[in-house]
Design a protein around this motif. Structure first.
Motif, PDB file in Angstrom:
ATOM      1  N   GLN A 609       0.835  -1.200   0.000  1.00 44.93           N
ATOM      2  CA  GLN A 609       0.000   0.000   0.000  1.00 44.93           C
ATOM      3  C   GLN A 609       0.868   1.248   0.000  1.00 44.93           C
ATOM      4  O   GLN A 609       1.827   1.336   0.771  1.00 44.93           O
ATOM      5  CB  GLN A 609      -0.906   0.049   1.241  1.00 44.93           C
ATOM      6  N   SER A 610       0.509   2.189  -0.872  1.00 47.29           N
ATOM      7  CA  SER A 610       1.146   3.502  -0.845  1.00 47.29           C
ATOM      8  C   SER A 610       0.134   4.530  -1.336  1.00 47.29           C
ATOM      9  O   SER A 610       0.185   4.986  -2.484  1.00 47.29           O
ATOM     10  CB  SER A 610       2.406   3.527  -1.710  1.00 47.29           C
ATOM     11  N   TYR A 611      -0.812   4.868  -0.484  1.00 46.47           N
ATOM     12  CA  TYR A 611      -1.886   5.788  -0.863  1.00 46.47           C
ATOM     13  C   TYR A 611      -1.349   7.211  -0.989  1.00 46.47           C
ATOM     14  O   TYR A 611      -0.601   7.684  -0.136  1.00 46.47           O
ATOM     15  CB  TYR A 611      -3.016   5.742   0.167  1.00 46.47           C
ATOM     16  N   ALA A 612      -1.740   7.892  -2.054  1.00 46.96           N
ATOM     17  CA  ALA A 612      -1.183   9.208  -2.343  1.00 46.96           C
ATOM     18  C   ALA A 612      -2.257  10.169  -2.820  1.00 46.96           C
ATOM     19  O   ALA A 612      -3.181   9.790  -3.551  1.00 46.96           O
ATOM     20  CB  ALA A 612      -0.092   9.090  -3.404  1.00 46.96           C
ATOM     21  N   THR A 613      -2.109  11.420  -2.418  1.00 47.06           N
ATOM     22  CA  THR A 613      -2.953  12.504  -2.935  1.00 47.06           C
ATOM     23  C   THR A 613      -2.197  13.334  -3.969  1.00 47.06           C
ATOM     24  O   THR A 613      -2.793  14.141  -4.674  1.00 47.06           O
ATOM     25  CB  THR A 613      -3.377  13.438  -1.799  1.00 47.06           C
ATOM     26  N   GLN A 651     -10.609   9.955   2.054  1.00 48.83           N
ATOM     27  CA  GLN A 651     -10.369  10.133   3.483  1.00 48.83           C
ATOM     28  C   GLN A 651     -10.236  11.617   3.762  1.00 48.83           C
ATOM     29  O   GLN A 651      -9.466  12.320   3.084  1.00 48.83           O
ATOM     30  CB  GLN A 651      -9.086   9.399   3.907  1.00 48.83           C
ATOM     31  N   ASN A 652     -10.998  12.102   4.738  1.00 45.28           N
ATOM     32  CA  ASN A 652     -10.976  13.522   5.110  1.00 45.28           C
ATOM     33  C   ASN A 652     -11.195  14.438   3.905  1.00 45.28           C
ATOM     34  O   ASN A 652     -10.572  15.498   3.775  1.00 45.28           O
ATOM     35  CB  ASN A 652      -9.646  13.873   5.793  1.00 45.28           C
ATOM     36  N   GLY A 653     -12.056  13.998   3.013  1.00 45.04           N
ATOM     37  CA  GLY A 653     -12.395  14.809   1.857  1.00 45.04           C
ATOM     38  C   GLY A 653     -11.390  14.791   0.730  1.00 45.04           C
ATOM     39  O   GLY A 653     -11.563  15.482  -0.275  1.00 45.04           O
TER      40      GLY A 653
END
Length: 799
Positions: A609-613, A651-653
């Motif tokens: 996992q490497s979630y990115a915005t 997550q958190n908008g």
């Protein structure tokens, strides 16, 4: 090999691989020639304290000058003496790359042992820590800090002494006070078994001397004991102490372990340095040894210097173990101390090239303030050589111990021979503290034009593993096992003001160039990059087994034309794509088969996992924020949602995309149709469920070649700038302009028909997709990189 990725993404990712960086080898203006302790006290009582800060040190410089200052004033480091028991011991002061050792005689306070009624008998803390961490968790849920595999047998080396020093507390009857005996007198029985599940048999008295030497709670095992499973029954000496108040079973401590042939027992950082057989020149002064280049062997020979160091666990001088052990084995946690590292590793304001380095980061206040004492990544190739490695005299480009070019990453501990066993203990890289040396890179030169590096790329690892070159050819297999490691560069979000001031880069965990490197039962967190591999096709292989890697500042793993196999492991949280699978500039077709590019295989049990915005450190550092925006925008809404798929989690908008890997090929000339660049596969990602392939993504396979043939020709040539994005789900391929999907038919591109072409998209159970993109559409260059982004996919539910 030093690599740097720069990324510019809207629809695409632009990757640039940087040139090697070498550190300055110029000597300081004023070099320390020797140090000595002024009028040292040489006799102490047991448990008496030494005020190390106040020790006066005479420092002699190569210009003939001398000064006397205290340890505190010099900010010197000290390897402390053991005053917990009577006998001979020593402490070593280290400053300016020189060391001075003071031998001490320790005498015990006269207390009649028989007048002490013992009440407790305590094993050393390092063994208690091992038994706690290796205990079966039962039904307890595994935590992030837990080792994945428990109940591994403790390991002990036979190259030097195993120190197992119990303590005891009791009542001094005459003085009517509780006392602690740090090194209690004991007797020991030794048992051996040939197989782990066999029955222990006591080693007979007539054979014991040839099996192990026991003295003062230390155990030196012979080659005869190598590979044997051992049990020690260590019992309080009832002739020395009154043990009547203790239950009989509480008078004995039992410890079990396996003896590792060629294993060196490590209790401190200086002991760990014996694995550094590739940087003997740098470490020799701290060992109290002299390093002399041998032209015949093209290696550095070590001989005793004026004051050779001998640690308590050693039967010979410390330098004699360097290059002569197969394993280093930890007995206790280590927090690395930069002051006990070779001075050559760090920038010093007295270096002639210091002002040049400082000028290069002028205005980056966060970097300027940290340059003095930072890791010496150095200037570019044309200005200096990297003197943190041993180089053959007269050559700036040959590492004496291996024959490998100096275009390799730097490592605090560099070897072509030694593996590491942690025994569930930790190696910790400390956070930055004002003043003194620190484990951060501040100056990074990739080339002469890169003169203002706001984000230095870390090129220092804790461990550096090289290929071994011997009569059998290039052959090297290493193991890191049962070890916890903590770095100093966690994943974070970079604020604009921090970017303006410059962000120093912390340590990487391991850099390797070897036939085989296995991480087994490792817990690791907060490194700039955990593993960076400088390899070529099937020469290099990395196995990550039963391990947990977390919170990497950049990428979790950077695989440079190498293979990686992941089983029963967690790799979670990176500032960029979790994995970079890079084929680099090796784009000329070679007879290397389908799988000799960067090649990654993951079992179904592993979690990646490497979630990115797009606001994370790596994306900001390399101007890659647009990657996440493009994937979460046009690709998600215009293409995937229409097919019942999503790559987003919220997550958190904020929208997050799990970017598992980026497969990179450079350049994109294969797309432009130049036959000399046509390679079957430059990168591959495979998920396995046992022996079954669940999903597989590959770079430059026949599908991509076919798509190239259907791409519009300009001026009689294929152009990478015309190459669209391809989406792969399972075995189904389509290409898109980020608005519509197309398939390939006999007459070329055809509109995608969800009723017929989209069945697999709507019904397949694969949990990943790969988006293949050319950076050329943004850069307008046919030489632009080409990459594949592997992403998690899930069923889309309209809100």
């Amino acid at each position: 090999m030093k690599k740097r990725i720069s990324v510019l993404i809207a629809i695409v990712l632009v990757i640039a691989v940087a040139l090697p960086v070498l550190a300055s080898c110029e000597t300081p203006n004023k070099t320390v020639s020797s140090i000595s302790v002024v009028s040292p006290k040489t006799e102490y009582k047991v448990d008496e304290a030494i005020d190390y800060d106040s020790l006066k040190i005479e420092v002699k410089y190569d210009d003939g000058t001398t000064e006397i200052k205290t340890v505190k004033e010099l900010k010197a480091s000290v390897t402390k003496a053991d005053l917990s028991k009577s006998g001979n011991t020593s402490y070593t002061v280290i400053y300016g790359g020189k060391s001075a050792t003071v031998n001490i005689k320790v005498t015990a306070e006269v207390v009649e042992p028989t007048k002490v009624q013992l009440q407790t008998f305590v094993e050393p803390s390092f063994y208690t820590e091992y038994t706690t961490k290796s205990a079966d968790r039962g039904d307890k849920e595994e935590t992030r800090s837990d080792f994945r595999i428990t109940e591994q047998t403790y390991e002990v080396g036979n190259a030097n002494k195993f120190i197992f020093r119990p303590s005891a507390t009791g009542l001094d009857i005459e003085a009517q006070k509780t006392v602690t005996i740090s090194n209690v007198k004991t007797t020991a029985k030794v048992y051996s078994k040939d197989a782990q599940n066999g029955t222990y048999t006591e080693v007979a008295a007539d054979a014991l001397a040839d099996f192990v030497t026991i003295e003062d709670n230390t155990y030196l095992f012979s080659e005869q004991a190598a590979g044997k499973y051992i049990k020690l029954e260590i019992t309080l000496d009832s002739e020395e102490y009154d043990v009547d108040l203790m239950e009989e079973e509480l008078r004995t401590i039992t410890v079990e372990f396996v003896v590792v042939d060629g294993g060196y027992n490590v209790y401190n950082q200086l002991g760990l340095s014996v694995m550094c057989d590739l940087q003997k020149q740098a470490w020799s002064q701290l060992w109290g040894a002299t390093a002399t280049y041998n032209a015949d062997t093209q290696k550095y020979d070590l001989t005793a210097g004026a004051n050779p160091v001998k640690l308590e666990s050693d039967t010979d001088y410390l330098y004699t173990y360097v290059g002569n052990v197969k394993w280093v084995i930890l007995h206790g946690d280590l927090t690395l101390d930069a002051e006990q590292m070779p001075a050559q590793y760090f920038w010093d304001s007295k270096d002639p090239s210091y002002n040049t380095a400082l000028e290069s980061i002028k205005g980056l206040t966060n970097l300027e303030s940290k340059l003095n004492g930072s890791l010496k990544d150095g200037l570019n190739n044309g200005q200096s050589v990297n003197y943190t490695k041993d180089t053959i005299p007269g050559s700036d480009h040959v590492v004496a111990e291996t024959g490998i070019s100096v275009n390799m990453q730097n490592g605090l501990f560099a070897t072509n021979k030694v593996s590491v066993s942690g025994n569930y203990h930790s190696i910790i890289v400390p956070e930055y503290k004002e003043g003194g040396r620190h484990f951060y890179t501040v100056v990074d030169y990739d080339n002469a034009s890169d003169s203002k590096p706001a984000y230095p790329v870390s090129h220092w690892s804790v461990f550096q593993i090289h290929m071994k070159n011997d009569a059998s050819g290039l052959e090297a297999k290493y193991n890191f096992k049962n070890l916890s490691m903590s770095g100093n560069n966690a994943k974070d979000d970079v604020a604009p003001d921090e970017k303006a001031k410059g962000i120093p880069a912390g340590m990487m965990m391991v850099n390797c160039y070897s036939n085989g490197l296995t991480f087994d039962n490792i817990v690791s967190e907060k490194f700039y990059t955990n593993v960076i591999v400088d390899g070529y096709g099937d020469i290099t292989r990395v196995d990550i087994l039963n391990s947990k890697f977390y919170d990497s500042y950049s990428n979790m793993c950077y695989m440079w034309r190498s293979k990686v196999f992941i089983e029963n492991s967690e790799l979670i949280g990176a500032g960029g794509p979790l994995f970079i699978l890079c084929d680099g500039a090796r784009n000329i077709a070679e007879n290397r088969g389908d799988d000799n590019g960067p090649n990654m295989t993951v079992d179904k049990k592993s979690v990646l996992q490497s979630y990115a915005t797009g606001n994370e450190s790596w994306y900001v550092n390399f101007d890659a924020q647009a990657l996440i925006g493009q994937l979460s925008g046009a690709l998600e809404k215009q293409v995937l949602n229409k097919l019942g798929k999503t790559i987003l989690t919220k997550q958190n908008g904020l929208d997050y995309v799990n970017v598992i890997a980026a497969m990179i090929c450079d350049p994109a000339k294969i797309i432009a149709g130049q036959s000399e660049y046509l390679i079957d596969v430059c990168g591959r990602y495979t998920t396995m469920d046992g022996e079954t392939v669940v999903e597989q993504f590959a770079m430059h396979n026949q599908v991509l070649t076919t798509l190239r043939e259907s791409t519009r020709v300009v001026d009689g040539k294929y152009h990478a700038t015309q190459f669209p994005a391809i989406i792969q789900v399972g075995n189904l391929y389509a290409f898109t302009d980020m608005t519509n999907l197309y398939t390939l038919g006999a007459s070329g591109a055809q509109p995608f028909n969800p009723a017929t072409d989209g069945v697999a998209w709507a019904t397949n159970t694969n949990d990943k997709i790969c988006v293949y993109m050319s950076a050329a559409s943004q850069s307008k260059s046919d030489n632009a990189p080409y990459f594949g982004a592997i992403l998690d996919v899930a069923p889309f539910q309209a809100q």
